[in-house]
Design an enzyme around this catalytic site. Structure first.
Site, PDB file in Angstrom:
ATOM      1  N   MET A 251      -3.578  -2.605  -9.973  1.00  0.00           N
ATOM      2  CA  MET A 251      -3.899  -2.855  -8.569  1.00  0.00           C
ATOM      3  C   MET A 251      -2.662  -2.660  -7.705  1.00  0.00           C
ATOM      4  SD  MET A 251      -6.134  -3.615  -6.378  1.00  0.00           S
ATOM      5  CE  MET A 251      -5.684  -3.563  -4.657  1.00  0.00           C
ATOM      6  N   ASN A 253      -1.448  -3.764  -4.872  1.00  0.00           N
ATOM      7  CA  ASN A 253      -1.001  -4.745  -3.871  1.00  0.00           C
ATOM      8  C   ASN A 253       0.349  -4.362  -3.283  1.00  0.00           C
ATOM      9  OD1 ASN A 253      -3.141  -6.488  -5.024  1.00  0.00           O
ATOM     10  ND2 ASN A 253      -1.702  -6.592  -6.728  1.00  0.00           N
ATOM     11  N   GLU A 286      -0.800   3.857  -8.721  1.00  0.00           N
ATOM     12  CA  GLU A 286      -0.648   2.646  -7.900  1.00  0.00           C
ATOM     13  C   GLU A 286       0.498   2.827  -6.908  1.00  0.00           C
ATOM     14  OE1 GLU A 286      -3.179   0.944  -8.197  1.00  0.00           O
ATOM     15  OE2 GLU A 286      -3.794   1.553 -10.202  1.00  0.00           O
ATOM     16  N   GLU A 308      -9.272   6.317  -3.064  1.00  0.00           N
ATOM     17  CA  GLU A 308      -9.268   6.519  -4.518  1.00  0.00           C
ATOM     18  C   GLU A 308      -9.334   7.994  -4.906  1.00  0.00           C
ATOM     19  OE1 GLU A 308      -8.192   4.414  -6.339  1.00  0.00           O
ATOM     20  OE2 GLU A 308      -8.541   2.517  -5.301  1.00  0.00           O
TER      21      GLU A 308
HETATM   22  N1  ARG Z   1      -7.556  -0.130  -6.419  1.00  0.00           N
HETATM   23  C1  ARG Z   1      -7.417  -0.234  -7.852  1.00  0.00           C
HETATM   24  C2  ARG Z   1      -7.031   1.134  -8.330  1.00  0.00           C
HETATM   25  O1  ARG Z   1      -7.721   2.048  -8.445  1.00  0.00           O
HETATM   26  C3  ARG Z   1      -8.652  -0.668  -8.536  1.00  0.00           C
HETATM   27  C4  ARG Z   1      -8.975  -2.108  -8.379  1.00  0.00           C
HETATM   28  C5  ARG Z   1     -10.405  -2.352  -8.412  1.00  0.00           C
HETATM   29  N2  ARG Z   1     -10.716  -3.671  -8.847  1.00  0.00           N
HETATM   30  C6  ARG Z   1     -11.915  -4.194  -8.759  1.00  0.00           C
HETATM   31  N3  ARG Z   1     -12.085  -5.359  -9.215  1.00  0.00           N
HETATM   32  N4  ARG Z   1     -12.924  -3.571  -8.228  1.00  0.00           N
HETATM   33  O2  ARG Z   1      -5.974   1.490  -8.462  1.00  0.00           O
HETATM   34 ZN    ZN Z   2      -6.715   3.515  -7.119  1.00  0.00          ZN
END
Ligand code: ARG
Ligand code: ZN
Length: 844
Positions: A251, A253, A286, A308
């Site tokens: 993730m 963040n 990420e 994404e």
């Molecule tokens: N944004 C994250 C990634 O692709 C995925 C996180 C998605 N988590 C979830 N619980 N839906 O890098």
């Molecule tokens: Zn992603």
């Protein structure tokens, strides 16, 4: 309650700054929030999302409120709000220790961590938990843990507390907090404009020695994003934390990425080459989100592919640059077909930008991610590399700091290149995999390709309009020379002709070079023409694809007619095996036989009903025949590929290991496990150990080796995941279910850990003939475990339920058995929103 894209309304308040204090305690953490709201619309109620929060107190401009939230949040009527800006203050209590869903603030291995995407922040405090509400965050973390982390830059810290400030306005889904007894593996990076950034990979004590690959991957990602996209990092610190319990991969963040530990920790003894490659790719993914996702985010969750699809595309480019473009493209197409084409062909098909959902977590799919990335690649082919670079520069300058839509994204391409993308936009709106058919015609020195497209109906979309499809084509002369280099044909009509004049002889076309569009190509070619392209094409993808198509054609005949593998195919494979001018990684891919699930879909697409046992037997026979045909070459090739000296994780070294283990798997078909036993004895890397172990299991051996492996690695969760999975993936079809059941009854089957659950239950679902046993035992076992997992971790249960998405392919008996299990899931009392949306969609 279904949410619709068409219902989007802007949030009627702006948030100037968010100030949070966390008083950590496993059973009762207090979260204090102070948020300044500025009304943007007169007469708007204040809505704050909140789930599972115990409200201690709430105040507006210092005056206590008597309010009681419902199960989704709280509403304060406009009449009870001041007319201008006001300060919201609240204190809530949450219980991270009891949080097994791994969403919001939870505990993993004694540490606190968070997962807020998509809608987990509402489990932390009352807040407008939507991506278009962006604000700077100031966070104080208090707890008796040595390491206390949050987003942004560290302002100050002391014993038991730390203050963090993230100046970049962000949506709540990018919030993160970590606290625990952690150790850092650290480095530094100086950005192009001179910012000195502290880099830390945080892990549990004892794991520090397995972090350097992740750190070096991060440094390469930071360099690459500067060089290729002109994107620099924007804080003084970049932290990555590895946690054992995590629903997904990782993730992004802001400034504090949180990773599934399997995508951070690597050492030659514990991680395979595939792990190394994935770690490098996900670290990059990420990191790249910092611009494509964080600085520019999504207006709402329907736009998920905006961040994404683009970020996957960027990480694919990165891996291609770090390793091999040809090999990476083939790997990506294999994944796309195995996961996305499969999804598109069944009841869970949805557009890259969905128009409605019940639970957004169910839409973190191969369609949004992988097909979303293919859409970026197509755009790039249509506007050219320079047009793409101009469009991206415009995207970053025009939209920095904003929450955007697919319309914004396409507009920058139109403005930067002058192209009209109205028709292209349908790719975002229409689900399903297009079929493109090719007809060849040769007359009077003129070669004509007639291309036609068909997009089958998908759930909720009975009718489709033609797409704008870039089809990259090259023509080969009869001697194998390239007479027309790669050209992009733009297919926009249902049917279109493309004419090539001035050719001396009838060419052999090479179509869909580099897999220029995510379509199923229907190009009738005989075995000889495919073997010709395999031998002569200049494009590595179509070269591989010709071999693949030939293999599938041969295997399909073996399954349906019981024939023997064709000589053209055996000779083609022998040529690939012996051609040491080819990259070993490419040879390994070219020698890999089509998978059983892929064949089941292919037969279904051809109007046949696939029989999983028959597919398995035919594929086994195919491998044995190939191994016998190559038996003179295999032992010496296997020996010559042995590596000496220290371990190297490079693409070259990994490619040689991949080829060597492909050769081993072939040898294993005909030598009763002799080479596998030798391979086990000499293996010094996890790649080689696990390959040897798989071979031993397949030849009915491996008991002693499995025991040895387990006693060596009992303390290591990630390695033991491999031990569980290898036994199930290599189990014979009639033993897969009982093997899974036996392993699932072990005390170390810690099923609440998503990695372990996937290593066991997921491995069964991926063993095609084992899962689809005609007595339904595979279906039953998976459904039993979904029922057990759902109340504990609905997200992971819902994701695993996609094991059933292919039901329509199979015979009536199997379909009935699957429907019975789905129906049993659906009536389970208290079934989660996540899993009930999935079962409802699959039952249709
Ligand atoms: N944004 C994250 C990634 O692709 C995925 C996180 C998605 N988590 C979830 N619980 N839906 O890098
Ligand atoms: Zn992603």
């Amino acid at each position: 309650q279904t949410i619709h894209l068409a219902d989007y309304r802007p949030y009627p308040f702006r948030l100037d700054e968010v100030d949070l204090t966390f008083r950590l305690a496993p059973g009762a953490t207090r979260v204090l929030s102070r948020i300044r709201f500025v009304p943007l619309e007169a007469g708007a109620d204040l809505w704050l999302d909140g789930e599972g929060l115990r409200l201690i107190s709430a105040r507006i401009d210092g005056t206590a409120l008597a309010i009681s939230p419902d199960s989704t949040g709280l509403r304060i009527p406009a009449t009870a709000l001041p007319s201008g800006p006001f300060l919201w203050e609240a204190e809530v209590e949450i219980a991270p220790q009891a949080n097994t869903a791994l969403e919001g603030l939870y505990m993993s291995g004694g540490m606190y961590c968070t997962q807020c995407e998509a809608e987990g922040f509402r489990k932390i405090t009352f807040y407008p938990d939507r991506p278009d509400v962006m604000a700077p965050f100031r966070v104080r973390v208090e707890g008796d843990m040595p390491v206390l982390l949050s987003n942004g830059n560290l302002l100050a810290e002391g014993p038991g507390w730390a203050d963090w400030f993230d100046p970049w306005p962000k949506p709540a889904y990018l919030f993160a907090l970590v606290a625990g007894d952690l150790r850092a593996h650290s480095g530094r990076f100086t950005t192009r404009s001179g910012r000195d950034v502290a880099l830390n990979i945080w892990v549990r004590p004892g794991d520090e020695g397995r972090c350097d690959w992740a750190l070096q991957s991060l440094i390469r990602s930071m360099e690459w994003d500067e060089q290729v996209y002109g994107r620099e990092y924007d804080l003084d610190i970049f932290n990555i934390v590895a946690v054992d319990d995590f629903n997904m991969g990782a993730m992004e963040n802001k400034g504090l990425n949180i990773f599934n530990s399997k995508l951070v920790l690597a050492s030659p003894e514990t991680a395979t080459d595939t792990d190394y490659e994935r770690i490098e790719a996900v670290i990059a993914h990420e990191y790249f989100h910092n611009w494509t996702g964080n600085r520019i985010t999504c207006r709402d969750w329907f736009q998920l592919c905006l961040k994404e699809g683009l970020t996957v595309y960027r990480d694919q480019q990165f891996t291609g640059d770090m390793r091999s473009h040809a090999v990476k493209r083939i790997e990506d197409v294999l994944v796309l077909r195995a996961r996305q084409f499969r999804e598109d062909a069944g009841p869970l098909a949805h557009p890259v930008r969905p128009e409605s959902f019940v639970e957004i977590n169910n839409f973190y799919t191969a369609t949004v991610y992988e097909k979303g990335a293919e859409l970026i690649g197509m755009l790039r082919r249509l506007v050219g590399n320079e047009g793409y670079a101009r469009a991206l520069d415009l995207y970053f300058s025009r939209h920095d700091g904003q929450a955007c839509t697919i319309e914004d994204w396409l507009k920058v391409f139109e403005d930067a290149t002058g192209r009209d993308l109205t028709q292209f936009k349908r790719w975002y709106e229409q689900a399903g995999t297009p079929r493109v058919s090719v007809r060849e015609d040769w007359r009077d020195g003129r070669f004509t390709l007639t291309l036609s497209q068909h997009l089958p109906a998908t759930p909720g979309q009975p009718e489709k309009r033609p797409l704008h499809i870039p089809v990259a084509v090259g023509l080969l002369g009869p001697n194998g020379d390239e007479v027309v280099p790669t050209t992009i044909l733009e297919l926009t009509e249902v049917e279109q002709q493309f004419v090539f004049d001035g050719l001396a002889a009838r060419p052999i076309p090479s179509i869909l070079r580099d897999f220029s569009a995510p379509v199923i190509l229907d190009h009738p070619q005989d075995d000889a023409a495919r073997a010709f392209v395999l031998a002569h094409d200049t494009d590595p993808f179509t070269r591989w694809e010709a071999g693949r198509a030939l293999s599938k054609q041969v295997l399909a005949r073996m399954i349906t007619e019981g024939t023997s593998p064709a000589a053209d195919w055996l000779d083609g494979m022998a040529r690939v095996l012996r051609d040491d001018t080819l990259d070993p990684a490419f040879r390994a891919l070219a020698l890999r036989l089509p998978g059983e699930d892929d064949m089941a879909q292919t037969l279904h697409d051809a109007g046949l009903v696939p029989d999983p046992d028959r597919i398995h037997r035919a594929r086994t026979r195919m491998a044995e025949t190939l191994a016998r045909h190559l038996s003179a070459d295999l032992p010496s090739l296997w020996a010559s590929l042995r590596q000496s000296g220290p371990f190297s994780p490079t693409a070259e070294a990994a490619g040689a290991r991949a080829l060597r283990n492909t050769v081993l798997a072939l040898l294993n078909r005909i030598d009763d496990g002799r080479h596998a036993a030798a391979a086990w004895a000499e293996a010094s890397t996890m790649t080689d150990r696990i390959a040897a172990l798989g071979c031993l299991i397949e030849s009915g051996r491996g008991t002693a080796e499995l025991a040895e492996f387990a006693s060596q690695w009992a303390h290591d969760r990630l390695v033991m995941d491999k031990w569980f999975a290898v036994q199930i993936s290599h189990a014979k079809p009639d033993l897969a279910v009982e093997t899974t059941a036996r392993l699932a009854s072990r005390p170390d089957f810690d099923w609440k850990n998503p990695n372990r659950f996937r290593a066991v239950i997921g491995a069964l679902a991926a063993n095609h003939a084992g899962f689809h046993q005609g007595d339904g035992s595979g279906y039953r076992l998976v459904a039993d475990w979904l029922i057990r997992l759902d109340p504990v971790n609905p997200q992971t249960a819902a994701r695993m339920s996609t094991a059933f998405e292919t039901l329509a392919r199979y015979d009536a008996d199997r379909q009935d058995l699957i429907r019975e299990e789905l129906a049993r899931l659906q009536v389970t009392p208290g079934l989660s929103r996540d899993l009930s949306e999935m079962t409802a969609r699959m039952l249709g």
